[in-house]
Design a protein around this motif. Structure first.
Motif, PDB file in Angstrom:
ATOM      1  N   SER A   1       0.830  -1.208   0.000  1.00  0.00           N
ATOM      2  CA  SER A   1       0.000   0.000   0.000  1.00  0.00           C
ATOM      3  C   SER A   1       0.866   1.260   0.000  1.00  0.00           C
TER       4      SER A   1
ATOM      5  N   SER B   1      -4.372   3.357   1.332  1.00  0.00           N
ATOM      6  CA  SER B   1      -5.504   3.199   2.256  1.00  0.00           C
ATOM      7  C   SER B   1      -6.581   4.251   2.056  1.00  0.00           C
TER       8      SER B   1
ATOM      9  N   TYR C   1      -2.800  12.708  -2.362  1.00  0.00           N
ATOM     10  CA  TYR C   1      -2.681  11.257  -2.332  1.00  0.00           C
ATOM     11  C   TYR C   1      -3.990  10.656  -1.839  1.00  0.00           C
TER      12      TYR C   1
ATOM     13  N   ASN D   1      -5.809  -1.855   7.950  1.00  0.00           N
ATOM     14  CA  ASN D   1      -4.661  -1.328   8.680  1.00  0.00           C
ATOM     15  C   ASN D   1      -5.124  -0.751  10.003  1.00  0.00           C
TER      16      ASN D   1
ATOM     17  N   SER E   1      12.201   2.701   4.231  1.00  0.00           N
ATOM     18  CA  SER E   1      12.799   1.679   5.106  1.00  0.00           C
ATOM     19  C   SER E   1      14.205   1.305   4.643  1.00  0.00           C
TER      20      SER E   1
ATOM     21  N   THR F   1       5.763  -7.092   5.477  1.00  0.00           N
ATOM     22  CA  THR F   1       5.933  -5.739   4.952  1.00  0.00           C
ATOM     23  C   THR F   1       6.912  -5.015   5.866  1.00  0.00           C
TER      24      THR F   1
ATOM     25  N   GLY G   1      11.025  -3.534   5.008  1.00  0.00           N
ATOM     26  CA  GLY G   1      12.433  -3.900   4.898  1.00  0.00           C
ATOM     27  C   GLY G   1      12.752  -4.948   3.841  1.00  0.00           C
TER      28      GLY G   1
ATOM     29  N   VAL H   1       7.536  -1.786  -0.828  1.00  0.00           N
ATOM     30  CA  VAL H   1       7.153  -0.404  -1.081  1.00  0.00           C
ATOM     31  C   VAL H   1       8.412   0.451  -1.280  1.00  0.00           C
ATOM     32  N   SER H   2       9.210   0.596  -0.220  1.00  0.00           N
ATOM     33  CA  SER H   2      10.376   1.491  -0.326  1.00  0.00           C
ATOM     34  C   SER H   2      11.242   1.130  -1.526  1.00  0.00           C
TER      35      SER H   2
HETATM   36  C1  LIG Z   1       4.839   7.086   0.795  1.00  0.00           C
HETATM   37  C2  LIG Z   1       4.210   5.932   1.533  1.00  0.00           C
HETATM   38  C3  LIG Z   1       2.832   5.847   1.624  1.00  0.00           C
HETATM   39  C4  LIG Z   1       2.241   4.789   2.311  1.00  0.00           C
HETATM   40  N1  LIG Z   1       0.864   4.723   2.395  1.00  0.00           N
HETATM   41  C5  LIG Z   1       0.303   3.687   3.075  1.00  0.00           C
HETATM   42  C6  LIG Z   1      -1.105   3.572   3.159  1.00  0.00           C
HETATM   43  O1  LIG Z   1      -1.880   4.376   2.610  1.00  0.00           O
HETATM   44  N2  LIG Z   1      -1.626   2.520   3.861  1.00  0.00           N
HETATM   45  C7  LIG Z   1      -0.831   1.575   4.468  1.00  0.00           C
HETATM   46  O2  LIG Z   1      -1.343   0.620   5.072  1.00  0.00           O
HETATM   47  N3  LIG Z   1       0.520   1.661   4.396  1.00  0.00           N
HETATM   48  C8  LIG Z   1       1.095   2.683   3.730  1.00  0.00           C
HETATM   49  N4  LIG Z   1       2.458   2.765   3.656  1.00  0.00           N
HETATM   50  C9  LIG Z   1       3.283   1.728   4.326  1.00  0.00           C
HETATM   51  C10 LIG Z   1       3.712   0.653   3.335  1.00  0.00           C
HETATM   52  O3  LIG Z   1       2.601  -0.057   2.826  1.00  0.00           O
HETATM   53  C11 LIG Z   1       4.682  -0.359   3.968  1.00  0.00           C
HETATM   54  O4  LIG Z   1       4.017  -1.091   4.990  1.00  0.00           O
HETATM   55  C12 LIG Z   1       5.924   0.270   4.572  1.00  0.00           C
HETATM   56  O5  LIG Z   1       6.458   1.252   3.695  1.00  0.00           O
HETATM   57  C13 LIG Z   1       6.977  -0.771   4.858  1.00  0.00           C
HETATM   58  O6  LIG Z   1       7.355  -1.485   3.714  1.00  0.00           O
HETATM   59  P1  LIG Z   1       8.720  -1.166   2.902  1.00  0.00           P
HETATM   60  O7  LIG Z   1       9.859  -1.412   3.814  1.00  0.00           O
HETATM   61  O8  LIG Z   1       8.685  -2.103   1.735  1.00  0.00           O
HETATM   62  O9  LIG Z   1       8.654   0.270   2.499  1.00  0.00           O
HETATM   63  C14 LIG Z   1       3.058   3.807   2.948  1.00  0.00           C
HETATM   64  C15 LIG Z   1       4.445   3.903   2.829  1.00  0.00           C
HETATM   65  C16 LIG Z   1       5.031   4.939   2.143  1.00  0.00           C
HETATM   66  C17 LIG Z   1       6.532   4.990   2.033  1.00  0.00           C
END
Ligand SMILES: Cc1cc2nc3c(=O)[nH]c(=O)nc-3n(C[C@H](O)[C@H](O)[C@H](O)COP(=O)(O)O)c2cc1C
Length: 329
Positions: free
Chosen positions: A20, A45, A81, A133, A218, A244, A246, A267-268
């Motif tokens: 997400s 979300s 967003y 969430n 992350s 999710t 890292g 995501v990151s």
């Molecule tokens: C810019 C950004 C926006 C995000 N928006 C949401 C969101 O709307 N809902 C949600 O559950 N997590 C959101 N997240 C969290 C990510 O889904 C994810 O859990 C978190 O970044 C850790 O994963 P990663 O290490 O792959 O980045 C967001 C993260 C980032 C960086």
């Protein structure tokens, strides 16, 4: 190589899901993610605050007539967003039409209430599953840990009563007994757990004496907390697990799957390197599996969970002393 996996009852062609984030807010990017190999995409979300804000604004407009200017201040910024409930559902519908991979809607809120009814609308809009969430910071000294957990369980029960879709719960790591909560959520009808939410820590502006948001992407170090808990939980619950936080490369995905993840969200890494990063990661996973003579991804799924590792104490406190002793300058 067979990279298939089952997550929330959905057959995925491989374990990598785009988590997400804003990437899911744009149709072209969603198509791009599918082309790059993403097995599913989680939408950004829809927040309880957006749903309740829009509902309040609607009520004010209808009841006061003249209240439009005031009410409109509740409405989320359409260019931002977060777009508000109606546009969210429209976008979800369009995303479902644009790609053939599963599209998982994300609902974000913490208090029991009517907003959970949006799960039904997400189902009607075509979502394949819902990620709930439960981002909640318990700040009231009068609220007990049990109350906080019950609140999450109640929300899951409320959402499950609205939909027949699978529901995953995205948890934070800050509970006193995550394994117990996981079991209660499983008993309450959750189909999966997404571990873990990252809590974004605000920073201080010492000139303006203000609290300022500070979103950092992350690092791969953050995966270790997830690996430990995937290993612990996957030996005790039967529902789906997604990592999710890292997961940045093929080795991270392999570790998460070995500890019991059915899917790994990124995501990151995708925000930094773009959707093509999925293609490269999948190639590297396939190469590694071939080199190590695996026949499928499923073959290694959970192979290093708490019940399978030779020394489970290494996952728990017993290793704490040894780890401190291992420090060398
Ligand atoms: C810019 C950004 C926006 C995000 N928006 C949401 C969101 O709307 N809902 C949600 O559950 N997590 C959101 N997240 C969290 C990510 O889904 C994810 O859990 C978190 O970044 C850790 O994963 P990663 O290490 O792959 O980045 C967001 C993260 C980032 C960086």
């Amino acid at each position: 190589m067979d990279l298939k996996t089952t997550y929330l009852g959905l057959e995925l062609k491989n374990p990598i899901i785009s988590g997400s984030c804003p990437l899911g807010a744009n149709l072209d990017t969603i198509r791009h993610l599918e082309d790059a190999g993403a097995a599913a995409v989680v939408m950004p979300s829809l927040f309880e605050e957006e749903i309740m804000g829009a509902a309040r604004a609607q009520m004010e407009m209808e009841s006061a007539g003249a209240g439009f200017a005031e009410a409109s201040s509740y409405l989320p910024d359409p260019d931002g967003y977060h777009v508000g409930p109606d546009q969210y559902l429209e976008h979800l519908r369009a995303a479902k039409e644009a790609v053939s991979i599963p599209v998982i809607a994300s609902l974000n809120g913490t208090s029991p209430g009517g907003w959970t009814g949006y799960a039904k609308k997400m189902e009607e809009a075509g979502a394949d599953a819902i990620e709930l969430n439960a981002y909640y910071l318990a700040t009231d000294a009068g609220e007990t840990g049990a109350d906080v957990e019950q609140r999450t369980i109640d929300i899951v029960t409320a959402v499950k009563s609205e939909v027949s879709l699978p529901v995953a719960v995205k948890l934070s790591p800050f509970y006193s007994s995550i394994a117990n909560l996981a079991r209660k959520l499983e008993e309450g009808g959750a189909n999966g757990l997404v571990i873990f939410n990252r809590f974004y820590q605000p920073d201080l502006d010492i000139e303006e004496l203000d609290v300022v948001p500070n979103l950092r992407l992350s690092t791969a170090d953050e995966l270790r907390l997830r690996l430990r808990w995937l290993a612990i939980l996957s030996s005790q619950v039967k529902i789906s697990l997604a990592a999710t936080g890292g997961a940045h490369n093929a080795v991270d995905v392999i570790k998460a799957v070995m500890t019991g993840a059915h899917a790994v969200q990124m995501v990151s890494a995708l925000l930094i390197h773009g959707p093509e990063h999925i293609t490269r990661t999948l190639e590297a996973i396939e190469f590694w599996l071939n080199e190590h003579e695996y026949e499928s991804l499923r073959q290694m799924q959970g192979s290093m969970n708490m019940s399978k590792v030779p020394d489970a104490a290494k996952l728990t406190r017993a290793n704490y002393m040894k780890m401190l002793d291992s420090w060398q300058q």
